[in-house]
Write an enzyme that holds these catalytic residues in place. Structure first.
Site, PDB file in Angstrom:
ATOM      1  N   TYR A   1       0.837  -1.212   0.000  1.00  0.00           N
ATOM      2  CA  TYR A   1       0.000   0.000   0.000  1.00  0.00           C
ATOM      3  C   TYR A   1       0.870   1.260   0.000  1.00  0.00           C
ATOM      4  CZ  TYR A   1      -3.755   3.244   1.096  1.00  0.00           C
ATOM      5  OH  TYR A   1      -4.644   4.278   1.048  1.00  0.00           O
TER       6      TYR A   1
ATOM      7  N   SER B   1      -6.373   1.319  -4.545  1.00  0.00           N
ATOM      8  CA  SER B   1      -6.499   2.721  -4.162  1.00  0.00           C
ATOM      9  C   SER B   1      -5.122   3.397  -4.257  1.00  0.00           C
ATOM     10  CB  SER B   1      -7.094   2.832  -2.758  1.00  0.00           C
ATOM     11  OG  SER B   1      -7.537   4.130  -2.499  1.00  0.00           O
TER      12      SER B   1
ATOM     13  N   ASP C   1     -17.701   3.862  -7.606  1.00  0.00           N
ATOM     14  CA  ASP C   1     -16.594   4.305  -6.759  1.00  0.00           C
ATOM     15  C   ASP C   1     -16.567   5.826  -6.744  1.00  0.00           C
ATOM     16  OD1 ASP C   1     -14.268   4.815  -5.398  1.00  0.00           O
ATOM     17  OD2 ASP C   1     -13.079   3.311  -6.440  1.00  0.00           O
TER      18      ASP C   1
ATOM     19  N   HIS D   1     -15.795   1.618  -3.847  1.00  0.00           N
ATOM     20  CA  HIS D   1     -14.343   1.553  -3.649  1.00  0.00           C
ATOM     21  C   HIS D   1     -13.895   0.217  -3.063  1.00  0.00           C
ATOM     22  CE1 HIS D   1     -10.515   3.527  -3.717  1.00  0.00           C
ATOM     23  NE2 HIS D   1     -10.298   3.322  -2.436  1.00  0.00           N
TER      24      HIS D   1
END
Length: 711
Positions: free
Chosen positions: A480, A560, A643, A678
């Site tokens: 991430y 993301s 999203d 999302h």
């Protein structure tokens, strides 16, 4: 525009179990035509073409037709992978076990969530003492296709009323419904257009909530949401008459949240303009007409109220303490100059919760959990003995409770709920999942490697015991690296498919995250964002160098901000990876701040308008702009039509430009989920469907046969 084609090699099926699949390569399919427009923006004298700007309009007929055409190509390709249905069946079998959420007490009831196995959504149950559980709220009845989900629930202090939020199709916009706990009868009207909000009850009369003015022009999903407002809703009155408490024109803030201390004395308000740092305010509700008092007057640090004893406030903060600390202060003089350390900062990152008049200090030690129990004077009472190395969450509840619950998990430890006795410190298993996974057959180890600049990065690597490290193991590298988010060990039912098929799952803790506090976070922001990509690239190099895998068997994955990570890495080094999974990614770094609440991400990213230096830095790594003609990995871009956090236009523009620029033979596909957002709230069928396609796409493009499991 010249047509682009997918050219695929035939799959080499070496196992006799797959002798039936003697077919030739998947049929060659043309990518959909995507028109180009002459849109150009100028930044500090540099002209930047944006030929696919039209895809930002998710309401246009052209965009809808393009989405339909792309999904047709993607599903046609995936549908021809010979073992796709075997993977789906295996995932359905693996998923089909009871899943529980940790219990919590409200009034005379103990509530918990439960999913019988393959239900679209988990339902809420309750019981009195050791009595038989009864169904309280079933989100599976909210919609026929299971795409409307429960997005939060808050009870009054006495437990007699409950307000719950629902999300339709995965949108961040919510509705709020109030029920009487006793008979589940609805109270008042449904509140609409609520976003990024909790519910904070004030007695039984009403509650506080936050929202934005919903965009009136263009797409309601993609439209900018600038000023968050805190309202008070009195039960039995129209939403249109709700009182504005904080925010709006006088104090414009992008994110405003509110909650009450358990004794209902203090209203606590946090206000921010970005995802990092917040102002802190309190209002003494025991004094009618009291003003809202500012505790922290800047956005340079994080601060929140975790508890109070009378007028004494307990604050959790990283002000002058990058790894966080707990301080106390009197509400009459709450400024930072009067703060006193209760639990000082240490070398390990702190998180806290309270229950039963105790404070639980949850530390991260190299991205794994260590938990300590303190009394309200700051005296350490014990260190909690956890089952093994992994992640512990929970340890929360009301002040009069004698026990609490926590969940423990790791990459090879399915999430197990423990009951914890506050007086003795004894943990007992409360709910253990009956998932088809034997942890004794797998191992998960932490290694440390050096990034490009010599920074030491931790990574946990998980695989089946006895696996031969010959450089041919299918490996998924997930990360991430942003917004101070800490990626800690957690079990994934989906990953069983990879691990039992001789695969490796690797997770590095990159800079930009919060695993080593705010210093670690800042080392991966703005003009230091390349550090995050370098850390990820170095993780891949470590896995190859040490023969865990090779570039022909290495896939990268992230969602993301992690989708940005994958997009940036694969455009900088397309030769390093066989497969790429950029999910719901931030791909256009010059325009991300033009949609929904994207402007709030500027603390991490900076914006193209900030300065010439910032623009040039973003322009260089922005995945959409960094694409050039090259041989890219087999890529499955994933996004969703609802999203409204990272709008699908990011993935649309990135995907179609990647299709145009692909010079190799590997496919570039875009999978666009409908009635989804999302990520949160997706139905079980949607989750299994996406995971099926992910593993099928990965194995097929690596030339790795999938050996179906029957147990």
């Amino acid at each position: 525009m010249k047509r682009r084609f997918i050219a695929l090699a035939a799959l080499a099926l070496s196992s006799q179990a797959y002798a039936q699949y003697t077919q030739t390569a998947i049929k060659t399919l043309p990518y959909p035509q995507a028109k180009k427009v002459d849109t150009v923006n100028t930044y500090f004298g540099t002209k930047v073409p944006d030929p696919y700007r039209w895809l930002e309009n998710d309401q246009s007929a052209d965009t809808k037709a393009w989405v339909q055409a792309e999904n047709k190509v993607t599903q046609s390709y995936l549908g021809q992978i010979p073992y796709r249905e075997n993977i789906r069946k295996r995932l359905e079998t693996l998923w089909n076990y009871e899943k529980y959420g940790a219990p919590f007490k409200e009034g005379k009831y103990t509530y918990f969530t439960k999913n019988t196995g393959l239900q679209s959504q988990s339902a809420v149950y309750r019981q009195v003492g050791n009595g038989a559980p009864e169904l309280f709220l079933d989100p599976n009845t909210f919609s026929k296709d299971g795409t409307t989900s429960l997005a939060g629930m808050d009870f009054t202090k006495d437990g007699s009323l409950a307000a719950y939020l629902i999300s339709e199709g995965g949108s961040d916009w919510r509705k709020v419904i109030v029920l009487k706990a006793a008979d589940k009868a609805m109270v008042g009207d449904t509140l609409k257009d609520v976003k990024f909000s909790g519910i904070a009850w004030k007695g039984n009369d009403g509650f506080y909530y936050s929202s934005y003015d919903k965009p009136k022009v263009g797409s309601q999903l993609a439209g900018m949401t600038q000023h968050h407002k805190l309202y008070y809703h009195k039960l039995g009155t129209p939403q249109s008459t709700d009182q504005l408490v904080f925010g709006g024109e006088k104090t414009p803030r992008r994110y405003v949240r509110a909650y009450l201390t358990e004794d209902q004395r203090f209203l606590v308000i946090t206000a921010a303009n970005t995802t990092t740092g917040n102002e802190l305010y309190v209002q003494d509700l025991s004094k009618p007409g009291s003003a809202i008092t500012q505790v922290v007057d800047n956005f340079d640090s994080e601060a929140s109220v975790i508890d109070n004893v009378g007028s004494k406030l307990y604050l959790f903060t990283n002000l002058n303490a990058p790894n966080f600390r707990v301080v106390t202060v009197d509400a009459a003089n709450p400024k930072a100059a009067n703060w006193k350390d209760l639990i000082p900062e240490t070398k390990n990152v702190l998180d806290v919760s309270t229950v039963g008049g105790k404070i639980f200090a949850k530390y991260l030690k190299d991205a794994t959990s260590m938990v300590e129990q303190y009394d309200m004077t700051g005296k350490k009472e014990r260190t909690i003995e956890l089952p093994s190395v992994g992640s512990a969450s929970g340890f929360g509840g009301k002040k009069d409770e004698k026990e609490t619950y926590y969940t423990f998990t790791s990459y090879i430890y399915p999430p197990t709920i423990f009951k914890y006795d506050l007086a003795t410190g004894k943990s007992t298993v409360f709910k253990k999942p009956n998932v088809q996974f034997d942890p004794t057959k797998f191992e998960s180890k932490q290694v440390f490697y050096n990034s490009k600049d010599g920074t030491k990065i931790p990574m946990i690597i998980t695989y089946k015991k006895g696996l031969v490290m010959n450089g041919k193991n299918p490996t998924l590298l997930y990360a991430y690296g942003g917004f101070g988010v800490s990626v800690t060990p957690s079990f994934s039912t989906s990953n069983i498919v990879l691990l039992e098929n001789g695969g490796i799952y690797a997770v590095p803790n990159l800079r930009g995250g919060g695993e080593y506090g705010e210093t670690w976070h800042l080392a991966g922001t703005k003009l230091k964002k390349q550090n995050v990509f370098d850390d990820y690239i170095a993780a891949a190099e470590y896995l190859v160098k040490n023969n865990y895998t090779s570039k022909d068997y290495l896939a990268i994955s992230g969602g993301s901000n992690g989708g940005l990570l994958v997009g940036a890495t694969m455009t900088q080094h397309p030769e390093m990876f066989k497969v790429a999974f950029p999910a719901v990614g931030v791909m256009d770094m010059l325009r991300y701040n033009k949609f929904t609440a994207g402007a709030g991400w500027a603390y991490d990213y900076g914006t193209a308008e900030d300065s010439k230096e910032m623009f040039e830095y973003l322009y260089k790594y922005s995945p959409y702009h960094a694409i050039k003609p090259a041989s890219y990995p087999a890529t499955l871009v994933t996004t969703a039509d609802h999203d409204d956090r990272v709008v699908p236009a990011h993935s649309f523009k990135f995907g179609t430009r990647l299709q145009e620029s692909q010079k190799g033979t590997a496919p570039v596909l875009i999978r666009i989920e409908t009635k989804a957002g999302h990520g949160a709230g997706r139905s079980t069928a949607q989750v299994i469907g996406e995971q099926t396609d992910k593993w099928a796409f990965m194995f097929y493009n690596m030339g790795v046969p999938y050996q179906a499991k029957t147990n």
